[in-house]
Design an enzyme around this catalytic site. Structure first.
Site, mmCIF file in Angstrom:
data_model
loop_
_atom_site.group_PDB
_atom_site.id
_atom_site.type_symbol
_atom_site.label_atom_id
_atom_site.label_comp_id
_atom_site.label_asym_id
_atom_site.label_seq_id
_atom_site.Cartn_x
_atom_site.Cartn_y
_atom_site.Cartn_z
ATOM 1 N N GLN A 63 0.837 -1.204 0.000
ATOM 2 C CA GLN A 63 0.000 0.000 0.000
ATOM 3 C C GLN A 63 0.868 1.250 0.000
ATOM 4 O O GLN A 63 1.702 1.432 0.883
ATOM 5 C CB GLN A 63 -0.945 0.059 1.196
ATOM 6 C CG GLN A 63 -1.914 1.226 0.991
ATOM 7 C CD GLN A 63 -2.794 1.535 2.172
ATOM 8 O OE1 GLN A 63 -2.306 1.836 3.265
ATOM 9 N NE2 GLN A 63 -4.092 1.475 1.965
ATOM 10 N N CYS A 93 -6.753 7.455 4.434
ATOM 11 C CA CYS A 93 -6.155 7.877 5.704
ATOM 12 C C CYS A 93 -6.553 9.318 6.020
ATOM 13 O O CYS A 93 -6.276 10.233 5.238
ATOM 14 C CB CYS A 93 -4.639 7.747 5.654
ATOM 15 S SG CYS A 93 -3.898 8.238 7.218
ATOM 16 N N LYS A 132 -7.765 1.839 -1.957
ATOM 17 C CA LYS A 132 -8.511 1.655 -0.715
ATOM 18 C C LYS A 132 -9.055 3.020 -0.346
ATOM 19 O O LYS A 132 -8.300 3.968 -0.105
ATOM 20 C CB LYS A 132 -7.633 1.108 0.401
ATOM 21 C CG LYS A 132 -8.397 0.922 1.705
ATOM 22 C CD LYS A 132 -7.692 -0.038 2.637
ATOM 23 C CE LYS A 132 -8.438 -0.196 3.947
ATOM 24 N NZ LYS A 132 -8.178 0.947 4.862
ATOM 25 N N GLY A 225 -9.604 -5.864 9.679
ATOM 26 C CA GLY A 225 -8.406 -5.249 10.252
ATOM 27 C C GLY A 225 -8.270 -5.576 11.724
ATOM 28 O O GLY A 225 -7.666 -6.566 12.118
ATOM 29 N N ARG A 226 -8.898 -4.746 12.541
ATOM 30 C CA ARG A 226 -8.716 -4.869 13.990
ATOM 31 C C ARG A 226 -9.089 -6.249 14.515
ATOM 32 O O ARG A 226 -8.420 -6.767 15.416
ATOM 33 C CB ARG A 226 -9.525 -3.773 14.703
ATOM 34 C CG ARG A 226 -8.887 -2.405 14.541
ATOM 35 C CD ARG A 226 -9.833 -1.288 14.904
ATOM 36 N NE ARG A 226 -10.919 -1.182 13.939
ATOM 37 C CZ ARG A 226 -11.861 -0.239 13.965
ATOM 38 N NH1 ARG A 226 -11.836 0.652 14.931
ATOM 39 N NH2 ARG A 226 -12.795 -0.195 13.035
HETATM 40 C C1 LIG Z 1 -3.750 0.698 13.986
HETATM 41 C C2 LIG Z 1 -4.383 0.916 12.640
HETATM 42 C C3 LIG Z 1 -3.591 1.330 11.581
HETATM 43 C C4 LIG Z 1 -4.159 1.523 10.322
HETATM 44 N N1 LIG Z 1 -3.355 1.847 9.269
HETATM 45 C C5 LIG Z 1 -3.885 1.891 8.012
HETATM 46 C C6 LIG Z 1 -3.047 2.016 6.875
HETATM 47 O O1 LIG Z 1 -1.831 2.033 6.975
HETATM 48 N N2 LIG Z 1 -3.637 2.089 5.647
HETATM 49 C C7 LIG Z 1 -5.009 2.012 5.497
HETATM 50 O O2 LIG Z 1 -5.505 2.064 4.360
HETATM 51 N N3 LIG Z 1 -5.813 1.866 6.553
HETATM 52 C C8 LIG Z 1 -5.285 1.782 7.802
HETATM 53 N N4 LIG Z 1 -6.089 1.524 8.864
HETATM 54 C C9 LIG Z 1 -7.518 1.312 8.622
HETATM 55 C C10 LIG Z 1 -7.792 -0.172 8.371
HETATM 56 O O3 LIG Z 1 -7.138 -0.618 7.198
HETATM 57 C C11 LIG Z 1 -9.297 -0.434 8.228
HETATM 58 O O4 LIG Z 1 -9.785 0.258 7.106
HETATM 59 C C12 LIG Z 1 -10.087 0.024 9.454
HETATM 60 O O5 LIG Z 1 -9.441 -0.364 10.657
HETATM 61 C C13 LIG Z 1 -11.497 -0.540 9.421
HETATM 62 O O6 LIG Z 1 -11.475 -1.951 9.382
HETATM 63 P P1 LIG Z 1 -11.670 -2.846 10.715
HETATM 64 O O7 LIG Z 1 -12.930 -2.346 11.392
HETATM 65 O O8 LIG Z 1 -11.803 -4.256 10.206
HETATM 66 O O9 LIG Z 1 -10.466 -2.630 11.577
HETATM 67 C C14 LIG Z 1 -5.547 1.327 10.123
HETATM 68 C C15 LIG Z 1 -6.335 0.911 11.205
HETATM 69 C C16 LIG Z 1 -5.756 0.682 12.440
HETATM 70 C C17 LIG Z 1 -6.627 0.191 13.567
#
Ligand SMILES: Cc1cc2nc3c(=O)[nH]c(=O)nc-3n(C[C@H](O)[C@H](O)[C@H](O)COP(=O)(O)O)c2cc1C
Length: 342
Positions: A63, A93, A132, A225-226
């Site tokens: 990414q 972001c 994304k 993600g989380r």
């Molecule tokens: C600690 C953390 C770091 C993240 N870093 C990125 C990132 O580098 N690039 C990105 O597109 N999204 C990033 N996200 C967002 C996640 O990719 C994802 O879109 C978001 O957490 C929602 O999905 P989830 O509810 O399954 O966690 C990050 C999320 C978290 C919690």
């Protein structure tokens, strides 16, 4: 066509090569994403440190973030040469840093530039260039606006859209931006109906494989993600239920594989904690899971991992993994660890 059915979301400070390697031991099929990497870092930084990954990590996407078509195209080319299967552009972001740099979600306000970037990236590499994105900005998103953005990006060759199904509110913190704007997965489902020839992966708040399977009936993929970071074994049944692979590794098998990995990494100079910190949640919710966490967190060494492994083997065993944690397991003292947001 690449397989987008299940993916682990890119997460800064989480989805580094060590965590990805561990996830790969749990699922052979799931698609992996790097942390967001700014194009300038790829161009000027230590590439080996930033971009290297193990062959086992495939399929894996890099990414990228940035706002300049030329430097992003160059970073994409470098990523392709490193062997990445996909180059993904971050349009989601919302952080202050990203806003100051003019990259991430704020680019959604400048579709003309987004198209220039994607065109340049698409011309630079043969692997798929994907995005994304969020649904829109500042809570002013409309389905019609979202569909128009997708169409505009598809015109310059983008075929795969990973959609974090909420708006980005630029005045809020990144953390609040993952909770407060309402989730609208149904819009991503609708995109698939309206653009059946394009690939859509929905993301945001998906907590279990069952939820992912629900979305898979409507779109091409689900990205978690989380939930995966907090409990990597949320993917335990992914290979069997999604990819039709018989493999179902136990937590102990994964932990032993990670021990061998850690040993190799330590020899190369990796600090043990860089790997161990991602293993804290391996036994989450299982008997002795908290003791495991504490032993790793306090010891932070290969020896500590050995002690923790011995304990799990002796007291819990492979079979014990299948037991539900009893009240004793629940009552074990919580470790006094400050593990970054785990
Ligand atoms: C600690 C953390 C770091 C993240 N870093 C990125 C990132 O580098 N690039 C990105 O597109 N999204 C990033 N996200 C967002 C996640 O990719 C994802 O879109 C978001 O957490 C929602 O999905 P989830 O509810 O399954 O966690 C990050 C999320 C978290 C919690």
């Amino acid at each position: 066509m690449a397989d987008f059915r299940l993916a682990v979301a890119p997460m800064v400070d989480r989805t580094d090569r060590h965590f990805r390697f561990m996830v790969r031991q749990i699922s052979q099929g799931v698609r992996l994403y790097t942390e967001m990497t700014v194009d300038q870092a790829v161009l000027k930084g230590n590439r080996e440190r930033l971009l290297a990954f193990r062959p086992e990590e495939h399929p894996i996407a890099l990414q990228l973030a940035g706002r300049d078509p030329e430097t992003l195209a160059e970073a994409a080319r470098i990523g392709e040469a490193f062997g990445y299967d996909e180059i993904n552009l971050n349009l989601g972001c919302p952080s202050e840093k990203a806003q100051e740099g003019g990259y991430g979600a704020c680019l959604l306000a400048d579709l003309g530039r987004v198209r220039e970037i994607l065109k340049a990236m698409g011309e630079a590499v043969r692997v798929p260039v994907t995005v994304k994105m969020r649904l829109g900005l500042e809570g002013r998103e409309t389905y019609r606006g979202l569909a128009a953005s997708v169409e505009a990006m598809a015109e310059v060759g983008v075929r795969v859209f990973l959609v974090h199904a909420r708006s980005a509110l630029l005045a809020l913190s990144t953390e609040a931006n993952r909770k407060i704007p309402p989730l609208r997965h149904e819009w991503v489902h609708r995109l698939k109906e309206d653009f059946p020839q394009l690939t859509f992966v929905t993301n945001g708040g998906i907590r279990s494989l069952e939820e992912a399977l629900f979305h898979l009936k409507r779109v091409d993929g689900a990205m978690l993600g989380r939930a995966v970071y907090e409990d990597p074994f949320v993917l335990e049944e992914a290979d069997r239920k999604v990819y039709g692979l018989p493999r179902k590794p136990s937590r102990l098998e994964v932990a032993r594989r990670m021990r061998a990995y850690l040993e190799e990494e330590v020899l190369k100079g990796t600090p043990p904690w860089a790997v161990l910190r991602h293993m804290l949640n391996l036994f989450r919710g299982r008997p002795k899971g908290r003791v495991w966490r504490r032993l790793l967190g306090e010891g932070r060494s290969l020896e500590a991992l050995d002690r923790a492994l011995r304990l799990m083997e002796e007291e819990v065993g492979e079979e014990g993994e299948k037991e539900k944690p009893g009240p004793k397991g629940q009552a074990e003292a919580a470790p006094g660890l400050a593990c970054e947001g785990v």
